[in-house]
Design an enzyme around this catalytic site. Structure first.
Site, PDB file in Angstrom:
ATOM      1  N   GLU A  61     -23.847 -13.867 -21.512  1.00 15.69           N
ATOM      2  CA  GLU A  61     -23.649 -15.061 -22.468  1.00 15.69           C
ATOM      3  C   GLU A  61     -22.351 -15.729 -21.803  1.00 15.69           C
ATOM      4  O   GLU A  61     -21.420 -15.151 -21.534  1.00 15.69           O
ATOM      5  CB  GLU A  61     -23.039 -14.424 -23.981  1.00 15.69           C
ATOM      6  CG  GLU A  61     -24.083 -13.493 -24.518  1.00 15.69           C
ATOM      7  CD  GLU A  61     -23.826 -12.370 -25.437  1.00 15.69           C
ATOM      8  OE1 GLU A  61     -22.654 -12.590 -25.796  1.00 15.69           O
ATOM      9  OE2 GLU A  61     -24.745 -11.768 -25.938  1.00 15.69           O
ATOM     10  N   LEU A 104     -28.330 -15.055 -27.036  1.00 16.10           N
ATOM     11  CA  LEU A 104     -27.255 -14.161 -27.576  1.00 16.10           C
ATOM     12  C   LEU A 104     -27.880 -13.052 -27.934  1.00 16.10           C
ATOM     13  O   LEU A 104     -27.893 -12.899 -29.328  1.00 16.10           O
ATOM     14  CB  LEU A 104     -26.419 -15.202 -28.597  1.00 16.10           C
ATOM     15  CG  LEU A 104     -25.074 -14.832 -28.544  1.00 16.10           C
ATOM     16  CD1 LEU A 104     -24.045 -15.699 -29.684  1.00 16.10           C
ATOM     17  CD2 LEU A 104     -24.710 -13.263 -28.958  1.00 16.10           C
ATOM     18  N   ALA A 105     -27.932 -12.267 -27.296  1.00 19.67           N
ATOM     19  CA  ALA A 105     -28.814 -10.818 -27.451  1.00 19.67           C
ATOM     20  C   ALA A 105     -28.409  -9.732 -26.431  1.00 19.67           C
ATOM     21  O   ALA A 105     -29.020  -9.905 -25.377  1.00 19.67           O
ATOM     22  CB  ALA A 105     -29.884 -10.866 -27.776  1.00 19.67           C
ATOM     23  N   GLU A 106     -27.457  -8.734 -26.722  1.00 21.72           N
ATOM     24  CA  GLU A 106     -26.997  -7.959 -25.648  1.00 21.72           C
ATOM     25  C   GLU A 106     -28.377  -6.707 -25.293  1.00 21.72           C
ATOM     26  O   GLU A 106     -28.370  -6.590 -24.113  1.00 21.72           O
ATOM     27  CB  GLU A 106     -25.695  -6.958 -26.176  1.00 21.72           C
ATOM     28  CG  GLU A 106     -24.645  -7.867 -26.261  1.00 21.72           C
ATOM     29  CD  GLU A 106     -24.580  -8.803 -27.220  1.00 21.72           C
ATOM     30  OE1 GLU A 106     -25.270  -8.509 -28.159  1.00 21.72           O
ATOM     31  OE2 GLU A 106     -23.824  -9.806 -27.576  1.00 21.72           O
ATOM     32  N   PHE A 110     -17.318  -8.584 -24.562  1.00 26.47           N
ATOM     33  CA  PHE A 110     -16.456  -7.749 -24.969  1.00 26.47           C
ATOM     34  C   PHE A 110     -16.996  -6.268 -24.972  1.00 26.47           C
ATOM     35  O   PHE A 110     -18.111  -6.563 -25.203  1.00 26.47           O
ATOM     36  CB  PHE A 110     -15.496  -8.063 -26.306  1.00 26.47           C
ATOM     37  CG  PHE A 110     -14.641  -9.373 -25.960  1.00 26.47           C
ATOM     38  CD1 PHE A 110     -13.352  -9.289 -25.568  1.00 26.47           C
ATOM     39  CD2 PHE A 110     -15.096 -10.569 -26.185  1.00 26.47           C
ATOM     40  CE1 PHE A 110     -12.580 -10.150 -25.511  1.00 26.47           C
ATOM     41  CE2 PHE A 110     -14.405 -11.600 -26.036  1.00 26.47           C
ATOM     42  CZ  PHE A 110     -12.935 -11.520 -25.658  1.00 26.47           C
ATOM     43  N   PHE A 168     -19.147  -5.391 -28.041  1.00 30.40           N
ATOM     44  CA  PHE A 168     -20.429  -6.404 -27.968  1.00 30.40           C
ATOM     45  C   PHE A 168     -21.450  -5.638 -26.880  1.00 30.40           C
ATOM     46  O   PHE A 168     -22.373  -6.327 -27.012  1.00 30.40           O
ATOM     47  CB  PHE A 168     -19.991  -7.661 -27.726  1.00 30.40           C
ATOM     48  CG  PHE A 168     -19.040  -8.392 -28.688  1.00 30.40           C
ATOM     49  CD1 PHE A 168     -18.872  -7.512 -30.154  1.00 30.40           C
ATOM     50  CD2 PHE A 168     -18.103  -9.290 -28.373  1.00 30.40           C
ATOM     51  CE1 PHE A 168     -17.842  -8.148 -30.867  1.00 30.40           C
ATOM     52  CE2 PHE A 168     -16.971  -9.425 -29.308  1.00 30.40           C
ATOM     53  CZ  PHE A 168     -16.863  -8.825 -30.507  1.00 30.40           C
ATOM     54  N   TYR A 176     -22.349  -2.615 -27.890  1.00 31.16           N
ATOM     55  CA  TYR A 176     -23.127  -1.646 -28.436  1.00 31.16           C
ATOM     56  C   TYR A 176     -24.396  -1.871 -28.787  1.00 31.16           C
ATOM     57  O   TYR A 176     -25.287  -1.208 -28.903  1.00 31.16           O
ATOM     58  CB  TYR A 176     -22.192  -1.295 -29.549  1.00 31.16           C
ATOM     59  CG  TYR A 176     -20.717  -0.867 -29.344  1.00 31.16           C
ATOM     60  CD1 TYR A 176     -20.864  -0.104 -28.183  1.00 31.16           C
ATOM     61  CD2 TYR A 176     -19.750  -1.015 -30.443  1.00 31.16           C
ATOM     62  CE1 TYR A 176     -19.078   0.454 -27.904  1.00 31.16           C
ATOM     63  CE2 TYR A 176     -18.411  -0.484 -30.096  1.00 31.16           C
ATOM     64  CZ  TYR A 176     -18.161   0.205 -28.932  1.00 31.16           C
ATOM     65  OH  TYR A 176     -16.931   0.741 -28.738  1.00 31.16           O
ATOM     66  N   HIS A 233     -12.351  -6.429 -30.120  1.00 23.36           N
ATOM     67  CA  HIS A 233     -12.119  -6.980 -28.804  1.00 23.36           C
ATOM     68  C   HIS A 233     -11.224  -5.928 -27.901  1.00 23.36           C
ATOM     69  O   HIS A 233     -11.124  -6.804 -26.925  1.00 23.36           O
ATOM     70  CB  HIS A 233     -11.496  -8.274 -29.011  1.00 23.36           C
ATOM     71  CG  HIS A 233     -12.291  -9.535 -29.778  1.00 23.36           C
ATOM     72  ND1 HIS A 233     -12.739  -9.719 -30.680  1.00 23.36           N
ATOM     73  CD2 HIS A 233     -13.201 -10.633 -29.046  1.00 23.36           C
ATOM     74  CE1 HIS A 233     -13.584 -10.596 -31.029  1.00 23.36           C
ATOM     75  NE2 HIS A 233     -13.743 -11.275 -29.961  1.00 23.36           N
TER      76      HIS A 233
HETATM   77  C1  LIG Z   1     -22.595  -8.751 -30.921  1.00 16.12           C
HETATM   78  C2  LIG Z   1     -21.697  -9.920 -30.491  1.00 16.12           C
HETATM   79  N1  LIG Z   1     -21.845 -10.483 -28.910  1.00 16.12           N
HETATM   80  C3  LIG Z   1     -21.019 -11.396 -28.514  1.00 16.12           C
HETATM   81  C4  LIG Z   1     -19.934 -11.746 -29.320  1.00 16.12           C
HETATM   82  C5  LIG Z   1     -18.973 -12.482 -28.838  1.00 16.12           C
HETATM   83  N2  LIG Z   1     -19.210 -14.063 -29.441  1.00 16.12           N
HETATM   84  C6  LIG Z   1     -18.107 -14.437 -30.344  1.00 16.12           C
HETATM   85  S1  LIG Z   1     -18.704 -15.907 -30.863  1.00 16.12           S
HETATM   86  C7  LIG Z   1     -19.772 -15.971 -29.967  1.00 16.12           C
HETATM   87  C8  LIG Z   1     -20.887 -17.161 -30.065  1.00 16.12           C
HETATM   88  C9  LIG Z   1     -21.421 -17.211 -31.446  1.00 16.12           C
HETATM   89  O1  LIG Z   1     -22.416 -18.339 -31.458  1.00 16.12           O
HETATM   90  P1  LIG Z   1     -22.900 -19.026 -33.000  1.00 16.12           P
HETATM   91  O2  LIG Z   1     -23.536 -17.705 -33.560  1.00 16.12           O
HETATM   92  O3  LIG Z   1     -23.651 -20.167 -32.803  1.00 16.12           O
HETATM   93  O4  LIG Z   1     -21.466 -19.266 -33.993  1.00 16.12           O
HETATM   94  P2  LIG Z   1     -20.355 -20.142 -34.030  1.00 16.12           P
HETATM   95  O5  LIG Z   1     -19.412 -19.617 -33.382  1.00 16.12           O
HETATM   96  O6  LIG Z   1     -20.985 -21.293 -33.186  1.00 16.12           O
HETATM   97  O7  LIG Z   1     -20.128 -20.494 -35.402  1.00 16.12           O
HETATM   98  C10 LIG Z   1     -20.025 -15.000 -29.028  1.00 16.12           C
HETATM   99  C11 LIG Z   1     -20.970 -14.935 -28.077  1.00 16.12           C
HETATM  100  C12 LIG Z   1     -19.854 -11.348 -30.690  1.00 16.12           C
HETATM  101  N3  LIG Z   1     -18.724 -11.585 -31.493  1.00 16.12           N
HETATM  102  N4  LIG Z   1     -20.806 -10.375 -31.061  1.00 16.12           N
END
Ligand SMILES: Cc1ncc(C[n+]2csc(CCOP(=O)(O)OP(=O)(O)O)c2C)c(N)n1
Ligand SMILES: Cc1ncc(C[n+]2csc(CCOP(=O)(O)OP(=O)(O)O)c2C)c(N)n1
Ligand SMILES: [Mg+2]
Ligand SMILES: [Mg+2]
Lengths: 330, 363, 330, 363
Positions: free
Chosen positions: C29, C58-60, C83, C86, C88, C129
């Site tokens: 990501e 966005l998918a671990e 982090f 994330f 898990y 975090h």
């Molecule tokens: C499971 C997980 N993976 C990664 C993250 C790190 N992270 C925080 S916000 C974000 C982007 C999220 O994008 P979106 O869903 O479009 O929401 P936006 O921030 O644009 O409101 C990421 C990758 C997280 N919080 N949770």
């Protein structure tokens, strides 16, 4: 009082809990009409209806995640993970939410969810069906982790778990599902987070839990022949840990061995060794030793006998506890 | 609201090609047979809350520069979603927000200082979720969708008239949990509304790398969940669509998936540098579609908003910002002993020991 | 040789690995144009193109699961989890597949995947975090788990991890990303799975890793005033464990303290205590003690200073090592 | 094969309402403008392999009763899927099967004894995945979808002409991994084919509790993945549809999602008791749609299959079953020392110690 298998005792505990408290819900994969692959929920859907006992779509994160939401709305969900390794998809929900919800909301939101997980080996299961995953949960602050070693504890601990305001990982030793014992319902005498001395002894403390309680008791019998009087402690609650009972025993005997099925490296036994050693150092005649699974993935059915701690391996380990006292010294 | 007669919804699971809207970007009314323009008082309230919400957001960003917040994810540009969706909820409904939805929280009535506790670093969550029927702001992406479904299903089992609204971002729709939640909601016909704020980016990752379906609303099809695509910068449409979905859910019609097309005007958080991955032109084009300007134009043209009311609202926003500044400038009181208090219903013996150890160190 | 921050060293290691072996891929990501939220992949997409360094949806679980598939097809994926907490969602893919693939296929299928995870606290991060998740991975047989404590090790261990035929969990101590040190490229002298004595000492062994290496060294300096000559061992490889180096040190000093940020209960330190005690029992003047995070979820920013092991708490613990030898006895 | 001209696929993401088919349940040919009947030699090969596959399956079930297998999940009734899909693959393609797909494995050429190693309990996996381009049979549901996508994407990056076919059950589509895999495949336009064998049950859980969309194929819509619904008991249609999807993938057209409607005639495994959750009537109705009977009827009517050939095929099946019995009746040789050999590329010092300990115990 009746003679029941552990699976029967667990089934009775669920039924009694469903009866006692209408907020209790039982759900998961195949727990409805089938009664679960181990039949722990047998007959419950028929008796309590499909609003209280029901099958879900096949998704473990979904099961735990929705259980959290239901608990936020006053329910007391008891969910089943079909086998140990199939709880892993729910790991984020368990670790980041279930374990932390109370703390992050300063106690405002309680999530009294019970996650039942059949764990461990010894049943000839193929890969992914025999993991001992307790260490993942015991290291996660905010969870309670308990595991019964007898049918009576199957009943008592599950009722306690369902009544608990904290989330509980309830580990069911699947190879003991069919072991029988006397079970008294509704008369929980031992505290939820207390260890029990299953067999008193003078010479060495054998610390076991879940599937290894029976093995430890067997070992204690066999040890008589070697002239060792073995005390067996059944931990019951892996987290929190009952320091008092365990250290009390070790201080008396001066020697201890911890037994579990899971791989030894970073396993739960390490914690037991570390804390017992720290608290009982000057009472120890020998280091606290561990008898555990090897540091390998759980073996295929035809090799599992070599992996699982058995009486001989435990006796050998007891034999290594420096019985010849003169050996000891700085 | 013709759109939601249930049999029609069941037949056509596909969302419309173009986002539904009630106001053009310059504030002219659009006649959409599927949507009804909210009443004037609702529109005025939307406007007021959006202005206040935006001022709150600006204030929060400023507080990061003063070191008063550890971090702040701005929702500037997304006020139609933040405010429109919350105002469409009824008192008994629940909101499941993310870290980005502080404006939704204050609109729901959560005090600013409690809203910002997480970002200020005093505790993980500052408000009582049960009091406001607002779940803690959720950081692990998409995990809150399942909580919303569970809470909604429990309400149904208990016979309570409660709908859960869950907010997620475009990026979060890629997580497995979103999929599981949509499916559980559909199978259970749970009273839950999924609102995806598609603000164009998941931090730096644009939609083109996230999903190549015609829209995110198309995801509903695979679960049998009716989906709606809506202009996320149109507060009137947002309100109408969410209100409608809440009503359907409350009447036993099951879940709805709404995708709102909007834009994150600021960087992901104050710590992010958006120039690394997007052009100023793109931002400018979206500023032109500002949701606050849009409703203001409409209300002004309708004669509902005059300079006097505009000034009153502005003053309210300023006063609110001042009050936020004030509470946030006060030093947070934190108590190390609290670390051990809420881990379990009763602290374990081990935790009491550890608390004692720390107390001794601090003595 | 140049002076680099740990983040710079990690970036250089990735660039050199991408340069050296075209099978190496970097994805996750925000690792593309943004260069990662910690900028560890800064500039790599521009330099190596978006076929080798790219952003994913966005998918671990998706990231790790596809990495496994790519590795099955000859690639060497290096993926980033944004982090600690994330990672898990990928737990099942890591535990049930990544860790087991070689074993279940009798060595026929190798999955040389590196999972980079920024871990630990100390940066004022909000909830989720700052987890220290090493114990979940170290208990999982089949994984290697390594963590650098210095910029040079950031470079060396990451290159080694990428070259390794085994899957590696590469834990990056995020609070040390900005710490500087001398870094020599392409000259990896210490074995991948060896611990290092960072500072020799006579009286007590301080065992640390990752973010705590610097803290341990600081403590050693401070301990001089108390008259203690502290040896600092940097584990580097958490799994497998370098018994030789660690036990060698403890046998010499006769006393040891293990330090880590993660919660103590069932933490990695328990394993260190257990194995060191087992192997060095008769050399120990006192039980091996631990200085760890409390058994609570990682605290909010304004309280983290109370959670993190610091010099004073470590010194206090060293002080509890029964320096008055006569106290000792059965 | 008109269906797959790419622009047409892109426009209409929705699967057909009724499953595609080429043979009615009594074996009459169906003219479908979207599908072309496979050549006669392919049909004969499908028949032969299905007969052999079924005999293998019966034999394996029998071996559970003799204690020669720890467990066996039968695919009886699903032979059109098991065989049709595998024959549609090219040599260079990869197969990602589940625990239920032993018949697919033997059809692919994996020796029976290697196929059954997992279920026999001698080791976790008995064959060399690279040799057959068959991943280990996967038990953690849906996790294999992501491996397939990764392998396919790597092939694309390397410029190799390789397609990955992944098999999953209806239940597995509910897992988050399925969703993530469909999305990654779509975004990357990876050469991968998803075949969902919808056999009506996930152990005891029927489709009605698993998904309420019109079909599982509808799930493709949310990812922009073209979807096909096919009669899973029609080997001709199965072959045609998978072949087509493989061709599209190989030509750079990206992934396809196929849902095959079929039925699990036996219980989930030999250890399961299907009478607890379904009626004999339901099973009987499906026996009436038997895939082997169907192709036999068609080939016989066409004059391609006479008694002689039928007898030859039956004899081959018997001989194969006999050989399976023979190898499986031999005791498996297991070596405890092997437990430590493959955990890492080189056993660690700890593992060598543990191996020595065990060797000592066994000495
Ligand atoms: C499971 C997980 N993976 C990664 C993250 C790190 N992270 C925080 S916000 C974000 C982007 C999220 O994008 P979106 O869903 O479009 O929401 P936006 O921030 O644009 O409101 C990421 C990758 C997280 N919080 N949770
Ligand atoms: C992640 C995971 N959860 C649960 C299981 C236990 N389990 C094995 S098979 C099965 C049902 C699968 O149903 P389906 O996907 O329809 O495939 P089928 O068995 O019908 O071929 C379940 C729940 C598992 N193997 N993996
Ligand atoms: Mg976004
Ligand atoms: Mg099925």
């Amino acid at each position: 009082m009746s003679t029941l298998s552990m699976s029967g005792a667990l089934n009775m505990a669920l039924a009694d809990a469903l009866e006692a408290d209408e907020r209790v819900l039982v759900f998961g994969e195949d727990v409805g009409p089938l009664g679960g692959v181990f039949r722990i929920t047998d007959g419950l859907a028929a008796r309590f209806g499909d609003r209280r006992v029901f099958d879900t779509p096949l998704a473990e994160s979904g099961i735990v995640g929705t259980a959290i939401g239901m608990a936020m709305n006053g329910m007391r969900p008891v969910v089943e993970m079909q086998f140990d390794a199939f709880a892993y998809p729910a790991f984020e929900q368990i670790t980041s939410h279930l374990a932390k919800m109370r703390n992050r909301t300063r106690g405002k939101v309680e999530v009294p969810v019970v996650i039942r997980i059949p764990y461990g080996g010894g049943i000839g299961g193929v890969e992914h069906h025999c993991d001992s995953s307790e260490a993942y949960y015991t290291h996660t602050s905010g969870l309670r982790v308990v595991t019964p070693g007898t049918p009576q504890d199957g009943y008592d601990l599950l009722r306690d778990a369902i009544d608990s305001p904290d989330p509980v990982i309830f580990l069911e030793p699947k190879r003991r599902y069919w072991s029988k014992g006397e079970v008294v319902a509704d008369q929980r005498r031992t505290g939820f987070d207390r260890a029990l001395i299953r067999r008193p002894g003078e010479d060495v403390t054998l610390i076991a839990y879940g599937p290894m309680v029976a093995t430890a008791l067997e070992t204690a019998e066999a040890a008589k022949e070697e002239g060792w009087d073995v005390e067996v402690v059944d931990l019951r609650s892996l987290s929190p840990f009952d320091d008092e009972t365990v250290c009390g025993s070790v201080r008396r005997t001066g020697r201890a061995v911890v037994v579990h099925e899971a791989a030894g490296f970073g396993g739960y036994g390490a914690e037991v060794v570390a804390r017992v050693t720290e608290r009982c150092f000057h009472h120890l005649h020998a280091p606290v030793l561990r008898v555990t699974g090897f540091d390998i993935p759980y073996p295929p059915p035809k090799l599992e006998e070599h992996f699982l701690p058995g009486v001989d391996r435990i006796l050998d380990t007891i034999g290594r506890l420096q019985w010849d006292d003169e050996v000891r010294g700085a | 609201m013709a759109r939601t007669s249930l049999p029609a919804r069941e037949r056509s699971l596909l969302p419309t090609d173009a986002p539904l809207s009630l106001l053009t970007k310059t504030g002219e009314p659009v006649v959409d047979p599927e949507l009804v323009m909210p009443d004037d008082d609702v529109l005025l309230e939307l406007h007021r809350r959006m202005v206040v919400g935006r001022r709150f957001d600006t204030q929060a960003t400023a507080l990061t520069r003063q070191g008063r917040l550890a971090v702040y994810p701005s929702s500037r540009g997304q006020e139609a979603c933040e405010v429109g969706s919350v105002l469409a909820l009824r008192e008994q409904d629940w909101l499941f927000p993310t870290y980005r939805d502080s404006v939704a929280l204050v609109t729901r009535g959560v005090p600013a200082v409690e809203t910002l506790t997480l970002l200020q670093g005093g505790w993980h969550n500052g408000y009582d979720p049960h009091e406001h029927r607002v779940a803690p702001q959720c950081t692990p992406l998409a995990t809150n969708t399942l909580h919303a479904v569970g809470l909604a299903h429990a309400a149904k089992l208990k016979g309570e008239d409660t709908v859960a609204l869950v907010l997620v971002g475009d990026g979060a729709t890629s997580e497995g949990d979103t999929h599981e939640a949509l499916n559980f909601a559909a199978v259970w016909q749970a009273p839950v509304v999924f609102l995806v704020q598609n603000n164009g980016y998941a931090i730096s990752v644009p939609m083109s790398k996230q999903n190549v379906a015609p829209s995110l609303a198309h995801k509903g099809v695979g679960y049998g969940v009716p989906s709606v695509l809506v202009d996320g910068n149109d507060p009137a449409a947002l309100y109408a669509v969410v209100r409608d979905a809440v009503r359907v859910a409350a009447e036993g019609g099951g879940p709805t998936l709404i995708e709102a097309i909007t834009y994150r005007v600021e960087a992901h958080t104050n710590a992010d540098d958006a120039t690394r991955y997007r052009d100023a032109d793109e931002v400018a084009a979206w500023l032109d579609r500002d949701p606050v300007d849009r409703i203001e134009a409409y209300l002004t043209a309708r004669g509902l908003l005059d300079d006097a009311r505009r000034a009153t609202v502005a003053a309210e926003a300023e006063a609110y910002a001042a009050s936020v500044r004030e509470v946030m400038n006060a030093d947070v009181e934190v108590d190390p002993a609290e670390l051990f208090e809420h881990v379990y219903a009763e602290p374990t013996r081990q935790l009491r020991e550890q608390a004692a150890l720390l107390a001794e160190e601090l003595a």
